[in-house]
Every structure is written in structure tokens, then in C-alpha cells.
Scaffold this active site. Structure first.
Site, PDB file in Angstrom:
ATOM      1  N   HIS A  71      29.808 -12.048  47.729  1.00 47.71           N
ATOM      2  CA  HIS A  71      31.299 -11.811  48.036  1.00 47.71           C
ATOM      3  C   HIS A  71      31.279 -10.520  49.034  1.00 47.71           C
ATOM      4  O   HIS A  71      30.255  -9.742  48.706  1.00 47.71           O
ATOM      5  CB  HIS A  71      32.277 -11.699  47.069  1.00 47.71           C
ATOM      6  CG  HIS A  71      32.152 -10.639  46.048  1.00 47.71           C
ATOM      7  ND1 HIS A  71      31.201 -10.605  45.153  1.00 47.71           N
ATOM      8  CD2 HIS A  71      33.191  -9.665  45.629  1.00 47.71           C
ATOM      9  CE1 HIS A  71      31.537  -9.581  44.416  1.00 47.71           C
ATOM     10  NE2 HIS A  71      32.510  -9.213  44.555  1.00 47.71           N
ATOM     11  N   HIS A 122      33.050  -7.672  48.670  1.00 44.97           N
ATOM     12  CA  HIS A 122      33.549  -6.432  48.103  1.00 44.97           C
ATOM     13  C   HIS A 122      32.292  -5.384  48.335  1.00 44.97           C
ATOM     14  O   HIS A 122      31.004  -5.674  48.676  1.00 44.97           O
ATOM     15  CB  HIS A 122      33.678  -6.459  46.661  1.00 44.97           C
ATOM     16  CG  HIS A 122      34.967  -7.081  46.480  1.00 44.97           C
ATOM     17  ND1 HIS A 122      35.308  -7.458  45.070  1.00 44.97           N
ATOM     18  CD2 HIS A 122      36.194  -6.676  47.109  1.00 44.97           C
ATOM     19  CE1 HIS A 122      36.718  -7.819  45.260  1.00 44.97           C
ATOM     20  NE2 HIS A 122      37.373  -7.363  46.399  1.00 44.97           N
ATOM     21  N   ASP A 143      30.572  -2.994  46.812  1.00 45.34           N
ATOM     22  CA  ASP A 143      29.499  -3.008  45.843  1.00 45.34           C
ATOM     23  C   ASP A 143      28.597  -3.894  45.864  1.00 45.34           C
ATOM     24  O   ASP A 143      27.625  -4.129  44.945  1.00 45.34           O
ATOM     25  CB  ASP A 143      30.007  -2.289  44.454  1.00 45.34           C
ATOM     26  CG  ASP A 143      31.051  -3.441  43.931  1.00 45.34           C
ATOM     27  OD1 ASP A 143      31.640  -4.201  44.778  1.00 45.34           O
ATOM     28  OD2 ASP A 143      30.996  -3.663  42.720  1.00 45.34           O
ATOM     29  N   ASP A 203      30.910 -11.603  40.906  1.00 41.03           N
ATOM     30  CA  ASP A 203      31.982 -11.237  39.738  1.00 41.03           C
ATOM     31  C   ASP A 203      32.858 -12.399  39.783  1.00 41.03           C
ATOM     32  O   ASP A 203      33.233 -13.017  40.681  1.00 41.03           O
ATOM     33  CB  ASP A 203      32.761 -10.065  40.314  1.00 41.03           C
ATOM     34  CG  ASP A 203      31.928  -8.978  40.746  1.00 41.03           C
ATOM     35  OD1 ASP A 203      30.737  -8.960  40.799  1.00 41.03           O
ATOM     36  OD2 ASP A 203      32.537  -7.784  41.214  1.00 41.03           O
TER      37      ASP A 203
END
Lengths: 301, 301
Positions: free
Chosen positions: B60, B62, B64, B210
Site C-alpha cells: 500500500h 503509506h 513506511d 498492514d
């Protein structure tokens, strides 16, 4: 004036070297200059408080000078930053940062201001009561600016012995600091020069990375106290410097000499060299006061 | 099957911890999974050859999990990469990478293929003669996929004692490996089962980060050999896990148990915890075979 080098190597982050980023502390303000990948970790390693950074100056949009920016902007958000953040850099920087925040469905809980640059001439991009920052147009493969950070000349210093002797009232002190004369009740005029000393000399720092050897910058950086000038290559790679629009150590030293700089700091070394000492050697044949930047090194000027 | 953890901590890169990235070596193929900031330095530190990475899977967008990608793509270019590079990730990943290359006036001298994902269901994203990779739709704050890497069942193994004894000609070997019987000149049929052993069992690895606790993934990862499942939080922060759409160690263990996984690897730890040992403790109350990911750690399965 304190300069901390977070990274000063060209091209890519590596196991023991970091791409360009540095922190200039001047008149108690903290400016982040360039932000290659890994800058936020370097800030942590060098124990620089994230909350003290309110202004970030990006020279150009090559990865080794700005791929760490979006991560830093995001981390500021995760750390619940409150202060405004100002980012100065080439046109396009706003689009690319905001696109990444949008794709991650993120936003900043602090005010984020972009100051996008596209002028071909030098311009003032920041000014407050103590410091002024101007761009230094550089010649590189993409639109690039260096930055000149100048302290403003402070107040004149009171010569207290003289002032007490003349029994001058405290209410005149600010006027005297600003350079004014005083008229005593007797009508006698006390000239400022006998009541004051010269202020601390205002210091200046010029950051010039990345650039081809370019004498056009000399009028902007004339008499600068500290010149950071990129020296990607040694003399043996001079043709490559020209081709990639970078400078050699000798060219950096020539700029320092012609600009009448007091101090030259070299950096942006190609990682092809095993030791950076040779950069100092070559530059020193032209200019005397040469310092070598290195990751994690701090300089007090 | 070898798994090297380059980074397995949540949110931001820090002095001693790295955001998510890992390398899975399976059937001699090397897959990079996620690419947080600093991944290229972690690849160097773990002595993984850049040229062996031809496929990068991003869960994804994000930071991090992908802020290190553009730098890696750029470094591949500087290293004069020749091989094609395939990037798998959510829609938008192509725009953001290409915008950054455009702004830096760069291009790749190798072929760069984006495989943008937007399906809500599991789909095959990669397949060759030995490995198949499918998405595992996860539930997070943005569109997110885990990835299931499966070895294909290999050839049956020849029982050479039997084969030599029966004086079977070499030209039948490939047929036998593929499961075929052999008819001797005498007309006698030799069934495959007495000439072969079962092939090595095909292994599988599921990467799930996540995600909120989500039983919808169970049919996709059923009987997986190794399940990497995020465990951002401990039980004490369970409400925060729900709110931020992450999982606890116990939730990860519950998924492992219900999926009948052989092995669970925990990771994506919040940096709020001083030690990660507690993650193993809590998960072990539900599932037996728990391993803790940590930066720089390698697992052989």
C-alpha cells in the site's frame, strides 16, 4: 553560526555515506538545507530536534537532494507537529509532495507552506529581523538554486564606561544602539561614535550544490564568510564534471578565491573515491582555508 | 525458501529500526516486498545484489511501505541496470514514481513495468514455471494487498535403483518425472508410483501487512507454510489497533491458527515498545510456532 553535515556524498545513499542534507544554525534559527533519502534518521543520529526545523530549503529535485523530504513531512505529522513548516524549492515540489500525501490518504495537522521558485535571477526567499536568505542560481542539469544565508548587522554595542560617565539617561540606550547621537540638556551633542563600539560582524553562509563551475555567482557570494561548494570530482575526472554539470575541487577553490570567501567547505563527493583527503589537497593548491565536509561533522564559525 | 527482513517497524525510520521491507528468495527467484525509506541501504547492509531483484511488490502507499521505492528505481538507473523491473502495487504508484523521475529530468535505461492493482478480490499478479503470486486483499486505511507466494509442485523424483533394475531407457525419464507410466517392450506396464518418490512439497509464504484482523483472508492463505502477519500492537493497545486498522499479536496468532499455518512471523511493531519479546509471548498463548521478525534477520524455511 553552526553547520552540521547530515550527508555530503553524491548520487545514492550507501552503507556509510548519506546524500546531501545539512543543518545551519544561524542567529538561533535552524535551517534544513536539502533533504536526501535518510535525512530524518541523520537528524535523529545527530540529536537535532525536529521541532526546531521550520524552514527547509531544497536546491533541486534530483533524488539525492530531496527524496527524504516527503518522509520527513510525514514524520512531522506523526509526531504531532504544531509549528508551521515552510518549504522552499523548485516549481513542482508542491505537486509531488501533495500527491504522495494524497495517495496515502494523509494530511498534515500543521500548516505546510510551499514557496516554489522559478526565477533565473537571485531573489530574497526569507527575511526576518535577524536573517535574510537569497537564492544563488546555479547551473546544473535541472533548475537549481544554492542559498545565501546572511545575518543582518545587529545593534551597535554600548560603551558603558563612557555612557555612565556622561550620565546619559537609560531611555536613550535604544536610540544609541541604533546609531543615534544624544543632545544633553546643556545643548552639547554627544556623537554616537564615542558612546558605542561596532556591532559583531554579520556572518554569511553560501550553499552551492550542485553546479557546473559558474562565475556568474561571484557577485552574489562576494566576501562570504563560509562557502560550501560542491566538488563531486577530482581533477582526473574533470571532463566528467563538465559532462554531468558538476565541479572539481579545484574549481570550487577557484570560486572561493574569486569570491574572496574566508572559508571553503567541500562536499558532494563522488563515491568512486576511497578517501576524500585528496579533495582538500587539490583545492589547497588554489585556496588556503579548505575544510572537508563529512557526514555527522559539525563546524562552528 | 529464505526470508530476509530489511525492516519491520511501523511508522517512521529511526536510528536503529527500519520501516517495512523484506526479500523473499523462493525457487531461486528474489522478490522484494515493500520498500520503506532506507531500503536500498538495508539491501547493501544485508549484501543483497541489486541486480537479482526484478520484481517488487508494494502492499500500500503509506510512506513506511513505499517511500524508498523511487530512490531504489533511481539507484538502479545509476548502476546501469539492464534487466526489466516489474513493480506491483496500488493504482497511483506509477503516477507518483514517474512524476518524480520527470521532475528530476531522469529516465530509466532499463524497462520499467508497473502492474497497478485495484481489484477488491484476490488475483494472480505473477506466474512463471516455478512460482505463482496472488494478492491477499487486506483491510487498512488505504487500499492494501498482502501477497501469497506459492511454489509450484515440482517434478516427481526418480527412484534410480528401481529404474536401473528395470533397465528403463533414459528417454523415458522426463515422462516418468511428469508422472507417466512406462510400457516395456514385453508389454508390461510399470506404474509411475514404483519408479518415483513424491516431489519436494511446494512451499508457500503469505505476507500480510498492514491490516485489521480480517478472517476474509483465511480461504486464500489456508495451510500456508509461513505467514508473516503484522502485529503493530500488544493487547493493551487493542482499541488503538482497531482505530488505526492494525492488528495485535494475539489477532495475528488467531489468523495463523485458523489458517492452519505452519509458522507465524510477527512484525510491523509499533516503536512505542522497548522490547519485542512481549509480542511473541502474547501470540504464543494462541499459536505455537511464533517467530519474531527483526531488521537484518534471515529465516530459512
Amino acid at each position: 553560526m553552526n553547520l552540521t553535515i547530515l550527508g555530503c556524498y553524491a548520487a545514492t545513499p550507501r552503507t556509510f555515506t548519506n546524500p546531501t542534507s545539512q543543518v545551519l544554525e544561524i542567529k538561533n534559527r535552524m535551517f534544513l538545507i536539502d533533504c536526501g533519502e535518510g535525512t530524518q534518521v541523520q537528524l535523529r543520529k545527530n540529536k537535532i530536534k525536529f521541532s526546531r526545523i521550520n524552514h527547509i530549503f531544497i536546491s533541486h529535485l534530483h533524488g539525492d537532494h530531496f527524496y527524504g523530504l516527503v518522509g520527513l513531512v510525514s514524520t512531522f505529522m506523526l509526531l504531532n507537529r504544531v509549528n508551521d513548516l515552510h518549504i522552499y524549492g523548485p516549481k513542482g515540489i508542491k505537486e509531488v509532495i501533495l500527491l504522495q500525501l494524497k495517495l496515502s490518504n494523509s494530511w498534515t495537522n500543521y500548516n505546510l507552506y510551499f514557496h516554489e521558485l522559478e526565477s533565473e535571477g537571485s531573489e530574497v526567499v526569507f527575511e526576518d529581523e535577524k536573517v535574510i536568505v537569497k537564492t544563488i542560481p546555479l547551473k546544473h542539469r535541472v533548475y537549481t538554486n544554492g542559498y545565501l544565508f546572511q545575518e543582518k548587522t545587529g545593534d551597535r554595542k554600548l560603551n558603558m564606561d563612557k555612557i555612565l560617565n556622561l550620565e546619559i539617561d537609560q531611555c536613550y540606550y535604544q536610540k544609541i544602539k541604533s546609531g543615534g547621537d544624544v543632545v544633553l540638556e546643556s545643548g552639547e551633542v554627544i556623537p554616537n561614535s564615542i558612546m558605542t563600539f561596532d556591532p559583531e560582524p554579520a556572518k554569511s553562509y553560501a550553499f552551492c550544490s550542485d553546479t557546473l563551475y559558474n562565475e556568474d555567482i561571484l557577485p552574489i557570494i562576494q566576501d562570504v564568510d563560509v562557502l560550501y561548494h560542491e566538488s563531486t570530482f577530482l581533477e582526473s575526472e574533470a571532463p566528467l564534471a563538465g559532462k554531468t554539470m558538476h565541479s572539481t575541487a579545484k574549481e570550487a577553490a577557484t570560486i572561493a578565491l574569486k569570491a574572496n570567501a574566508k572559508q571553503l567547505v567541500l562536499g558532494h563527493y563522488s563515491t568512486r573515491y576511497e578517501s576524500i583527503e585528496k579533495f582538500r589537497e587539490e583545492a589547497s593548491t588554489i585556496f588556503q582555508n579548505v575544510l572537508l565536509a563529512d557526514d555527522g561533522k559539525s563546524f562552528e564559525f
